[in-house]
Design a protein around this motif. Structure first.
Motif, PDB file in Angstrom:
ATOM      1  N   TYR A 207      -0.091   3.840  -8.419  1.00 43.66           N
ATOM      2  CA  TYR A 207       1.036   4.002  -7.498  1.00 43.66           C
ATOM      3  C   TYR A 207       0.553   3.989  -6.042  1.00 43.66           C
ATOM      4  CZ  TYR A 207       4.891   6.135  -4.955  1.00 43.66           C
ATOM      5  OH  TYR A 207       5.884   6.392  -4.049  1.00 43.66           O
ATOM      6  N   ASP A 208       1.322   3.301  -5.195  1.00 47.21           N
ATOM      7  CA  ASP A 208       1.053   3.253  -3.759  1.00 47.21           C
ATOM      8  C   ASP A 208       2.391   3.361  -3.034  1.00 47.21           C
ATOM      9  OD1 ASP A 208       0.557   2.590  -1.097  1.00 47.21           O
ATOM     10  OD2 ASP A 208      -0.845   0.994  -1.576  1.00 47.21           O
ATOM     11  N   ALA A 209       2.642   4.468  -2.407  1.00 48.16           N
ATOM     12  CA  ALA A 209       3.921   4.726  -1.740  1.00 48.16           C
ATOM     13  C   ALA A 209       4.218   3.708  -0.641  1.00 48.16           C
ATOM     14  CB  ALA A 209       3.927   6.137  -1.156  1.00 48.16           C
ATOM     15  N   LYS A 210       3.185   3.063  -0.102  1.00 48.91           N
ATOM     16  CA  LYS A 210       3.392   2.083   0.973  1.00 48.91           C
ATOM     17  C   LYS A 210       3.687   0.684   0.438  1.00 48.91           C
ATOM     18  CE  LYS A 210       0.687   4.612   4.336  1.00 48.91           C
ATOM     19  NZ  LYS A 210      -0.456   4.607   5.227  1.00 48.91           N
ATOM     20  N   SER A 211       3.613   0.511  -0.857  1.00 45.49           N
ATOM     21  CA  SER A 211       3.904  -0.780  -1.474  1.00 45.49           C
ATOM     22  C   SER A 211       5.318  -0.734  -2.052  1.00 45.49           C
ATOM     23  CB  SER A 211       2.893  -1.069  -2.585  1.00 45.49           C
ATOM     24  OG  SER A 211       3.060  -2.367  -3.093  1.00 45.49           O
ATOM     25  N   THR A 212       6.129  -1.727  -1.702  1.00 46.70           N
ATOM     26  CA  THR A 212       7.512  -1.781  -2.183  1.00 46.70           C
ATOM     27  C   THR A 212       7.792  -3.146  -2.791  1.00 46.70           C
ATOM     28  OG1 THR A 212       8.407  -2.636  -0.101  1.00 46.70           O
ATOM     29  CG2 THR A 212       8.226  -0.222  -0.314  1.00 46.70           C
ATOM     30  N   PRO A 213       8.823  -3.254  -3.613  1.00 45.01           N
ATOM     31  CA  PRO A 213       9.163  -4.568  -4.167  1.00 45.01           C
ATOM     32  C   PRO A 213       9.468  -5.607  -3.076  1.00 45.01           C
ATOM     33  CG  PRO A 213      10.229  -2.850  -5.442  1.00 45.01           C
ATOM     34  CD  PRO A 213       9.619  -2.175  -4.235  1.00 45.01           C
ATOM     35  N   ASP A 214      10.037  -5.162  -1.958  1.00 44.15           N
ATOM     36  CA  ASP A 214      10.333  -6.091  -0.856  1.00 44.15           C
ATOM     37  C   ASP A 214       9.095  -6.456  -0.049  1.00 44.15           C
ATOM     38  OD1 ASP A 214      13.032  -6.138  -1.506  1.00 44.15           O
ATOM     39  OD2 ASP A 214      13.505  -4.459  -0.169  1.00 44.15           O
ATOM     40  N   ASN A 215       8.110  -5.572  -0.069  1.00 42.43           N
ATOM     41  CA  ASN A 215       6.873  -5.804   0.674  1.00 42.43           C
ATOM     42  C   ASN A 215       5.684  -5.288  -0.142  1.00 42.43           C
ATOM     43  OD1 ASN A 215       5.164  -6.541   2.722  1.00 42.43           O
ATOM     44  ND2 ASN A 215       5.516  -4.694   3.933  1.00 42.43           N
ATOM     45  N   PRO A 216       5.356  -6.005  -1.230  1.00 38.24           N
ATOM     46  CA  PRO A 216       4.270  -5.529  -2.097  1.00 38.24           C
ATOM     47  C   PRO A 216       2.918  -5.629  -1.402  1.00 38.24           C
ATOM     48  CG  PRO A 216       5.042  -7.675  -2.825  1.00 38.24           C
ATOM     49  CD  PRO A 216       5.939  -7.253  -1.700  1.00 38.24           C
ATOM     50  N   ARG A 217       2.137  -4.593  -1.539  1.00 31.44           N
ATOM     51  CA  ARG A 217       0.802  -4.552  -0.946  1.00 31.44           C
ATOM     52  C   ARG A 217      -0.236  -5.108  -1.920  1.00 31.44           C
ATOM     53  NH1 ARG A 217      -1.446   0.811   1.921  1.00 31.44           N
ATOM     54  NH2 ARG A 217       0.076   0.091   3.412  1.00 31.44           N
TER      55      ARG A 217
END
Length: 153
Positions: free
Chosen positions: A84-94
């Motif tokens: 899990y990475d709180a800064k990674s999102t489906p709209d902006n995957p890290r």
């Protein structure tokens, strides 16, 4: 077609795991340099040496093929996941992952010690001190040298 080496801890995921599954996603890469290679360079059809690390017998255990190019690593969005990475999102995957399929298991583990002793591999990052990347390119010459050790067992 390019050649790669992917490191894995066999108690988590091994060449035998891949053999049983047939195909699997290669998730959990959390290093930017390795991620960039997955995202920008690893392509469908590329071949991969599966390398067992952090175990009793470290070395190349088999071969896989990339069957799906980079896509968002959805484990980064799952709060229950170790990845899990709180800064990674489906709209902006890290983070990204690729899918691989089983090709073969080597007849034996081709050990890191053997590879370090091979002059053909002296430029390979794997055999140099301090290398920690979980994904690295392999030249065709290095690929042939490593798999040639399998037939000389």
């Amino acid at each position: 077609m390019a050649y790669w080496l992917f490191k894995t801890e066999p108690d988590e995921f091994s060449i035998d795991t891949l053999r049983v599954r047939g195909t699997a996603c290669w998730e959990g890469v959390r290093n930017y340099q390795a991620r960039n290679m997955l995202r920008d360079e690893v392509k469908k059809g590329d071949l991969v040496l599966i390398y067992h690390s952090s175990c009793k017998k470290v070395g190349v255990a088999g071969v896989a093929r990339v069957v799906r190019e980079a896509y968002a690593d959805h484990f980064a969005f799952d709060v229950e996941s170790d990845y899990y990475d709180a800064k990674s999102t489906p709209d902006n995957p890290r983070w990204v992952m690729v899918d691989i399929e089983y090709v073969s298991t080597t007849s034996r583990i081709i050990t890191l010690a053997e590879m370090k002793a091979m002059p053909e591999l002296e430029a390979m990052p794997l055999v140099k001190r301090g290398n920690r990347l979980s994904i690295m390119p392999v030249s065709e010459h290095e690929w042939q040298a490593i798999l040639g050790k399998d037939s000389s067992s």
